[in-house]
Each structure stands twice: as C-alpha cells, then as structure tokens.
Design a protein around this motif. Structure first.
Motif, PDB file in Angstrom:
ATOM      1  N   GLY A 217       0.813  -1.212   0.000  1.00  0.00           N
ATOM      2  CA  GLY A 217       0.000   0.000   0.000  1.00  0.00           C
ATOM      3  C   GLY A 217       0.845   1.260   0.000  1.00  0.00           C
ATOM      4  O   GLY A 217       0.501   2.248  -0.655  1.00  0.00           O
ATOM      5  N   GLY A 218       1.951   1.235   0.739  1.00  0.00           N
ATOM      6  CA  GLY A 218       2.831   2.393   0.787  1.00  0.00           C
ATOM      7  C   GLY A 218       3.465   2.697  -0.555  1.00  0.00           C
ATOM      8  O   GLY A 218       3.496   3.846  -1.000  1.00  0.00           O
ATOM      9  N   PHE A 219       3.967   1.663  -1.231  1.00  0.00           N
ATOM     10  CA  PHE A 219       4.578   1.874  -2.540  1.00  0.00           C
ATOM     11  C   PHE A 219       3.536   2.333  -3.564  1.00  0.00           C
ATOM     12  O   PHE A 219       3.822   3.198  -4.400  1.00  0.00           O
ATOM     13  CB  PHE A 219       5.274   0.603  -3.016  1.00  0.00           C
ATOM     14  CG  PHE A 219       6.671   0.446  -2.494  1.00  0.00           C
ATOM     15  CD1 PHE A 219       7.745   1.007  -3.164  1.00  0.00           C
ATOM     16  CD2 PHE A 219       6.908  -0.235  -1.311  1.00  0.00           C
ATOM     17  CE1 PHE A 219       9.042   0.884  -2.681  1.00  0.00           C
ATOM     18  CE2 PHE A 219       8.199  -0.364  -0.809  1.00  0.00           C
ATOM     19  CZ  PHE A 219       9.267   0.189  -1.490  1.00  0.00           C
ATOM     20  N   GLU A 220       2.350   1.758  -3.494  1.00  0.00           N
ATOM     21  CA  GLU A 220       1.290   2.160  -4.429  1.00  0.00           C
ATOM     22  C   GLU A 220       0.907   3.620  -4.213  1.00  0.00           C
ATOM     23  O   GLU A 220       0.759   4.384  -5.173  1.00  0.00           O
ATOM     24  CB  GLU A 220       0.080   1.247  -4.259  1.00  0.00           C
ATOM     25  CG  GLU A 220       0.310  -0.171  -4.778  1.00  0.00           C
ATOM     26  CD  GLU A 220      -0.793  -1.130  -4.379  1.00  0.00           C
ATOM     27  OE1 GLU A 220      -1.783  -0.670  -3.765  1.00  0.00           O
ATOM     28  OE2 GLU A 220      -0.661  -2.337  -4.659  1.00  0.00           O
ATOM     29  N   GLU A 221       0.752   4.020  -2.945  1.00  0.00           N
ATOM     30  CA  GLU A 221       0.386   5.405  -2.649  1.00  0.00           C
ATOM     31  C   GLU A 221       1.481   6.370  -3.102  1.00  0.00           C
ATOM     32  O   GLU A 221       1.194   7.481  -3.562  1.00  0.00           O
ATOM     33  CB  GLU A 221       0.135   5.567  -1.153  1.00  0.00           C
ATOM     34  CG  GLU A 221      -0.304   6.971  -0.759  1.00  0.00           C
ATOM     35  CD  GLU A 221      -0.515   7.136   0.730  1.00  0.00           C
ATOM     36  OE1 GLU A 221      -0.491   8.298   1.194  1.00  0.00           O
ATOM     37  OE2 GLU A 221      -0.699   6.119   1.435  1.00  0.00           O
ATOM     38  N   ALA A 222       2.731   5.933  -2.974  1.00  0.00           N
ATOM     39  CA  ALA A 222       3.855   6.787  -3.366  1.00  0.00           C
ATOM     40  C   ALA A 222       4.072   6.796  -4.876  1.00  0.00           C
ATOM     41  O   ALA A 222       4.848   7.604  -5.388  1.00  0.00           O
ATOM     42  CB  ALA A 222       5.132   6.318  -2.666  1.00  0.00           C
ATOM     43  N   GLY A 223       3.396   5.900  -5.594  1.00  0.00           N
ATOM     44  CA  GLY A 223       3.564   5.816  -7.041  1.00  0.00           C
ATOM     45  C   GLY A 223       4.908   5.232  -7.437  1.00  0.00           C
ATOM     46  O   GLY A 223       5.446   5.559  -8.504  1.00  0.00           O
ATOM     47  N   LEU A 224       5.441   4.343  -6.585  1.00  0.00           N
ATOM     48  CA  LEU A 224       6.746   3.750  -6.823  1.00  0.00           C
ATOM     49  C   LEU A 224       6.638   2.247  -7.004  1.00  0.00           C
ATOM     50  O   LEU A 224       5.682   1.621  -6.533  1.00  0.00           O
ATOM     51  CB  LEU A 224       7.688   4.057  -5.646  1.00  0.00           C
ATOM     52  CG  LEU A 224       8.011   5.534  -5.410  1.00  0.00           C
ATOM     53  CD1 LEU A 224       8.707   5.723  -4.068  1.00  0.00           C
ATOM     54  CD2 LEU A 224       8.872   6.079  -6.544  1.00  0.00           C
ATOM     55  N   THR A 225       7.623   1.663  -7.656  1.00  0.00           N
ATOM     56  CA  THR A 225       7.646   0.225  -7.889  1.00  0.00           C
ATOM     57  C   THR A 225       8.448  -0.465  -6.806  1.00  0.00           C
ATOM     58  O   THR A 225       9.544  -0.036  -6.460  1.00  0.00           O
ATOM     59  CB  THR A 225       8.275  -0.098  -9.257  1.00  0.00           C
ATOM     60  OG1 THR A 225       7.508   0.539 -10.276  1.00  0.00           O
ATOM     61  CG2 THR A 225       8.310  -1.600  -9.504  1.00  0.00           C
ATOM     62  N   ASP A 226       7.881  -1.539  -6.262  1.00  0.00           N
ATOM     63  CA  ASP A 226       8.561  -2.342  -5.261  1.00  0.00           C
ATOM     64  C   ASP A 226       9.055  -3.617  -5.929  1.00  0.00           C
ATOM     65  O   ASP A 226       8.293  -4.328  -6.591  1.00  0.00           O
ATOM     66  CB  ASP A 226       7.580  -2.683  -4.131  1.00  0.00           C
ATOM     67  CG  ASP A 226       8.231  -3.490  -3.025  1.00  0.00           C
ATOM     68  OD1 ASP A 226       9.473  -3.628  -3.016  1.00  0.00           O
ATOM     69  OD2 ASP A 226       7.489  -3.992  -2.148  1.00  0.00           O
ATOM     70  N   ALA A 227      10.343  -3.900  -5.771  1.00  0.00           N
ATOM     71  CA  ALA A 227      10.928  -5.054  -6.444  1.00  0.00           C
ATOM     72  C   ALA A 227      10.624  -6.385  -5.751  1.00  0.00           C
ATOM     73  O   ALA A 227      11.018  -7.429  -6.230  1.00  0.00           O
ATOM     74  CB  ALA A 227      12.446  -4.883  -6.545  1.00  0.00           C
ATOM     75  N   THR A 228       9.926  -6.342  -4.616  1.00  0.00           N
ATOM     76  CA  THR A 228       9.605  -7.565  -3.905  1.00  0.00           C
ATOM     77  C   THR A 228       8.685  -8.462  -4.742  1.00  0.00           C
ATOM     78  O   THR A 228       7.656  -7.997  -5.241  1.00  0.00           O
ATOM     79  CB  THR A 228       8.898  -7.257  -2.573  1.00  0.00           C
ATOM     80  OG1 THR A 228       9.772  -6.481  -1.749  1.00  0.00           O
ATOM     81  CG2 THR A 228       8.509  -8.530  -1.833  1.00  0.00           C
ATOM     82  N   PRO A 229       9.016  -9.746  -4.898  1.00  0.00           N
ATOM     83  CA  PRO A 229       8.112 -10.663  -5.606  1.00  0.00           C
ATOM     84  C   PRO A 229       7.010 -11.161  -4.674  1.00  0.00           C
ATOM     85  O   PRO A 229       7.289 -11.723  -3.608  1.00  0.00           O
ATOM     86  CB  PRO A 229       9.039 -11.811  -6.011  1.00  0.00           C
ATOM     87  CG  PRO A 229      10.116 -11.815  -4.965  1.00  0.00           C
ATOM     88  CD  PRO A 229      10.292 -10.391  -4.524  1.00  0.00           C
ATOM     89  N   TYR A 230       5.769 -10.922  -5.033  1.00  0.00           N
ATOM     90  CA  TYR A 230       4.634 -11.321  -4.208  1.00  0.00           C
ATOM     91  C   TYR A 230       3.887 -12.493  -4.822  1.00  0.00           C
ATOM     92  O   TYR A 230       3.690 -12.555  -6.039  1.00  0.00           O
ATOM     93  CB  TYR A 230       3.656 -10.158  -4.042  1.00  0.00           C
ATOM     94  CG  TYR A 230       4.180  -9.019  -3.210  1.00  0.00           C
ATOM     95  CD1 TYR A 230       4.203  -9.086  -1.831  1.00  0.00           C
ATOM     96  CD2 TYR A 230       4.649  -7.854  -3.816  1.00  0.00           C
ATOM     97  CE1 TYR A 230       4.692  -8.028  -1.063  1.00  0.00           C
ATOM     98  CE2 TYR A 230       5.130  -6.797  -3.066  1.00  0.00           C
ATOM     99  CZ  TYR A 230       5.147  -6.898  -1.688  1.00  0.00           C
ATOM    100  OH  TYR A 230       5.624  -5.837  -0.941  1.00  0.00           O
ATOM    101  N   ALA A 231       3.448 -13.418  -3.955  1.00  0.00           N
ATOM    102  CA  ALA A 231       2.652 -14.553  -4.430  1.00  0.00           C
ATOM    103  C   ALA A 231       1.219 -14.132  -4.683  1.00  0.00           C
ATOM    104  O   ALA A 231       0.536 -14.738  -5.526  1.00  0.00           O
ATOM    105  CB  ALA A 231       2.698 -15.682  -3.404  1.00  0.00           C
TER     106      ALA A 231
END
Length: 232
Positions: A217-231
């Motif tokens: 949610g934090g990365f989405e709100e900031a408009g940034l890409t998170d490199a973490t791979p999510y299942a």
C-alpha cells in the motif's frame, strides 16, 4: 535530529531487522555522518528470510560492523512469528494488537542494542519504528521510544557518568508511502529488504499478511515500484 555530516564520523548502533524501515533508518544514519554498527537479532523468527536481507543491506551500505545475535524467542512463543500460530491474512485492523506482535520485542532488542552501544562508546541508537502505518504494536509508539531513552541513561554506567543516550527514530511519524519515497530519495534498492511475515516455499512474499499489505500500500500510494516478488 542533528546533522553531524560535517563532523568526524562517530559510532551509532542501528537495529537492522532486514525490513524496509530498518534499511531506510540505517541509510539515514549514514547520510547524517554516523559510522554504522548494525545489530540484527536472530530470534528464530518464522520469516528468517529477513536475516539474509539484513546481511545484504549491511554489506551494501558499508556498515563498519554487522552482528547477527542469536536469541531464541521460540522458547517463549506467544506470537505467530515465534509459535505455531497462523499468520493472519485477512487485512490490517487498527482495533486489536495482532497475533504477529512478539511480546516486548522492541524492549528486548533495544536493551541489547544499548548494551552494544555502551560497550563501544556510542551514544546514538537508530531504530526504524513508525507510529502511523503500522500493525498496532505498542512498542512502536513515540511514548515508548521516549521512555526507553530515559531508561537507557538511568540503567548504564555511561549514563551514570553523565553521558546521555539518544534513541533516533527518524521514521517515527512517516507513513509507509513517506518511507517508500525516502528510500527512493536515498537511492536504495528496496528489493534488498524483506517485510513478509510468511515467506512462501517458492521464495516469494505472501502478499497478504499485515506487513505485506502495509508495504504494498505504501509503494502504491507513493507511485513507486517495489521489487519484492509477491505470491498474491
């Protein structure tokens, strides 16, 4: 916080879990001119993947020293992170302290951090807690950080000798979006950090635990890409 970047570097002990918040906190300490001594607690947590993240972060940031200290809190249990309790996946609730709370964890960890700080003559301790977007843990509150700072001076030989300890919590009043933006400002590779409480067999973050939801949610709100791979 005081900017000491123009002065001779002095030691600080940084509590480095391997998560995003602790990584940003460590980078801020470096930016302010401190020589970082990173402490990671291996408490036999369910998400041991974060220990590898902490090692990579410490190496990448150039920590002067990185101690991974074993402390088996599974002997106590009482948390989904240290006991045979399922990690909740139904969303973040602000009403109750979740079962992922580890009893007195930050109190125990800061006490160990303080012990190392006193041993090496450091008076500054960095911790990446924040009180806005978090899971309701009581040991992330500003009141706790302030109280521990007082205890640190009262409980130590250094404090008795007139040296005050300072608990630096630079993310204390940041949202997760603010923290994501701060990571970007500092030029950090956020994929190095690990937040998930329930890593999947294929190495991905679950995407559904409180920590994953807050991070995403934090990365989405900031408009940034998170490199973490999510299942999920």
């Amino acid at each position: 916080m005081t900017d000491i970047s123009s002065e001779t570097p002095r030691d600080a002990v940084v509590l480095l879990s391997g998560g995003l918040d602790s990584m940003v906190s460590a980078a801020i300490a470096l930016e302010q001119g401190y020589r970082v001594n990173a402490l990671t607690i291996d408490y036999n947590q369910r998400h041991r993947r974060e220990l590898d993240a902490a090692r990579e972060i410490a190496r990448t940031l150039g920590a002067a020293r990185h101690v991974v200290l074993p402390l088996d809190l599974r002997q106590f249990g009482g948390s989904a992170l240290t006991d045979d309790i399922d990690v909740p996946k139904d969303g973040v609730s602000a009403d109750d302290i979740p079962v992922t709370y580890v009893p007195a964890r930050n109190l125990v960890f800061l006490s160990l951090t303080l012990a190392w700080a006193e041993a090496i003559g450091a008076q500054d301790i960095f911790i990446g807690v924040n009180a806005l977007d978090y899971s309701g843990y009581p040991d992330c509150r500003p009141e706790f950080i302030s109280a521990f700072e007082n205890v640190a001076t009262l409980a130590t030989k250094a404090g008795d000798g007139g040296k005050a300890f300072h608990i630096r919590a630079p993310l204390q009043f940041m949202s997760k979006a603010d923290i994501a933006r701060e990571a970007a400002r500092l030029g950090l590779e956020t994929g190095m950090s690990w937040s998930c409480y329930d890593p999947q067999p294929d190495g991905k973050a679950c995407g559904l635990c409180d920590s994953c939801r807050l991070r995403k949610g934090g990365f989405e709100e900031a408009g940034l890409t998170d490199a973490t791979p999510y299942a999920a």
